[in-house]
Design an enzyme around this catalytic site. Sequence first.
Site, PDB file in Angstrom:
ATOM      1  N   SER A  24      -8.335  -1.469   8.721  1.00 35.06           N
ATOM      2  CA  SER A  24      -7.968  -1.326   7.309  1.00 35.06           C
ATOM      3  C   SER A  24      -7.158  -2.481   6.736  1.00 35.06           C
ATOM      4  CB  SER A  24      -7.219  -0.009   7.097  1.00 35.06           C
ATOM      5  OG  SER A  24      -8.081   1.078   7.316  1.00 35.06           O
TER       6      SER A  24
ATOM      7  N   SER B 286      -9.021   0.746   4.459  1.00 36.33           N
ATOM      8  CA  SER B 286      -8.423   1.655   3.496  1.00 36.33           C
ATOM      9  C   SER B 286      -7.395   0.982   2.579  1.00 36.33           C
ATOM     10  CB  SER B 286      -7.743   2.817   4.227  1.00 36.33           C
ATOM     11  OG  SER B 286      -6.692   2.362   5.063  1.00 36.33           O
TER      12      SER B 286
ATOM     13  N   LYS C 225       0.866  -1.187   0.000  1.00 37.97           N
ATOM     14  CA  LYS C 225       0.000   0.000   0.000  1.00 37.97           C
ATOM     15  C   LYS C 225       0.898   1.230   0.000  1.00 37.97           C
ATOM     16  CE  LYS C 225      -3.484   1.884   3.245  1.00 37.97           C
ATOM     17  NZ  LYS C 225      -4.173   1.544   4.528  1.00 37.97           N
TER      18      LYS C 225
END
Length: 524
Positions: free
Chosen positions: A206, A182, A106
């Site tokens: 997340s 997320s 990420k």
Amino acid sequence: MKPLRPFALFSAFALATVLPLPAATFDLSTATIADIQAAMDSGKLTSEKLVQLYLARIEAYDKAGPKLNSVLTLNPNALAEARALDAERKSKGPRSPLHGIVVMPKDVFDTKDLPTSGGFKPMAASQPDRDAFVIDRLRKAGAIILAKLNQSDWYGVGPGHGSTLGGQPISAYNPDKATGGSSSGTGVAMSAWLGTVGLGSDTSGSIVIPTAMNNLAGISATHGLVSRTGMMWSSPRQESGGPMGRSVYDVAAVLDAIAGYDAADLATEACVGNMPEKPYTSFVRADGLKGARIGVLREMIRTGAVHEEGRALTEKAIADLKAAGAVVIDPVLTGLNIPAALEDASGAGLERYHAINKYLAGLPADAPIRSVEEMIAKGGDLVKPAIIESAKNPVPYERNPALVAVYRQQDMLRDALVELMEKHQLDGLVLPYKTVVADPRPTGSGRRYDLEARNALASFTGLPTLIVPGGFFASDGMPFGLQFLGRPFSEPTLIKLGSGYEAATKHRKAPTSTPALAGERFSF
């Protein structure tokens, strides 16, 4: 039975040496890190070829086809790095089980050779001068960072579970449904096997959310097991990074590389003396549920019409635990209204200003943004209102009674759960990530979090959790995730439980929207 005569013995030996041994089949969609290493050891696969296979998938499905939109930045040197690792393998052998393996983080993890933006458009060119602690660990283990992945915007008001820089990722299982955030890009990229394994980060679920909603395995580790140095964060108390992938073995292998003490992150002092002597992968067991004592945390299994389908999947999972040899204690109860308690257990909003400033101040002097105030000045309407609000009256940590109350709430929840496991002598607790169907894919800005689905139990308590595929909702084809929760630093036990459930149920199923491409399946 008469013993074989010498000639017969010779003939049997000759036949065995002439006939080919049974071939192993390699399939990129199901291959674990161990399978990839076996194919590389055979000479039929190289790191360079592996990178090429993933690049072809990214081109076919992320940039074209269903346009999953999970990748923000590709590493232009990935093929050269793979060739160097192939040469090193031939001359010296592999460094570790991750040698030549593709990792996709990420875009909150600093990379010295690629920008780190958090998906925030004004930081598209923000270039750290060093790797995050976990990225450095992965590279030293021989991993290749192929790409930085899209996400729910870290600082800006992005679309749905997407970002102002990259837009919104699309579910490979159902394009009309939300991906979960997320770490949305990580969830989508791993579900469509655009890379071997991914990294997510977690403040309030997340890692857990996109892992469950993309039919993956994922670990949100005990607070203090994985360093956050060089990682964007909103909450020093809650923030963690962790692996997401298509098997329990793979996420355990990544945890072996990234877990450990970091003098720059004092929270990791807690891991000293609390890590297993053997690798985390050694706890992967096909019979990992046999004799295990697992408590069903009924207080996190909600009731009502919207939960009926998810509750049925939960009951099936509990039956599967029993069938695989687990001793299931059902129910186990804290006596608390846990969902209600969780609503008052997040400190991220109170810590955000100081946490963001800490990260930004560590960037090079020529970085486009190095403080919250500069972010607001340059980002304007793109900046999240919560960040703008946090800058108006930042209160020191130690003089913030609201934050003290949140910490006490988190401690109360953690202690109640640990006490419950001690009382019933449990190896772990089991619960669904959620029992409601996925939200429709958001078409506007912001993220929708249905309170009926909210589950940040691990994030707010700092306890370790492992998510594994638990089946699919029949109504929309979206994945259902089963969650194992344990005592602090009980990752080995959770890996044993999760791998046992994975082996017994085999719920991992590739999405039909991203089928295999040429060269992804072969024998060796």
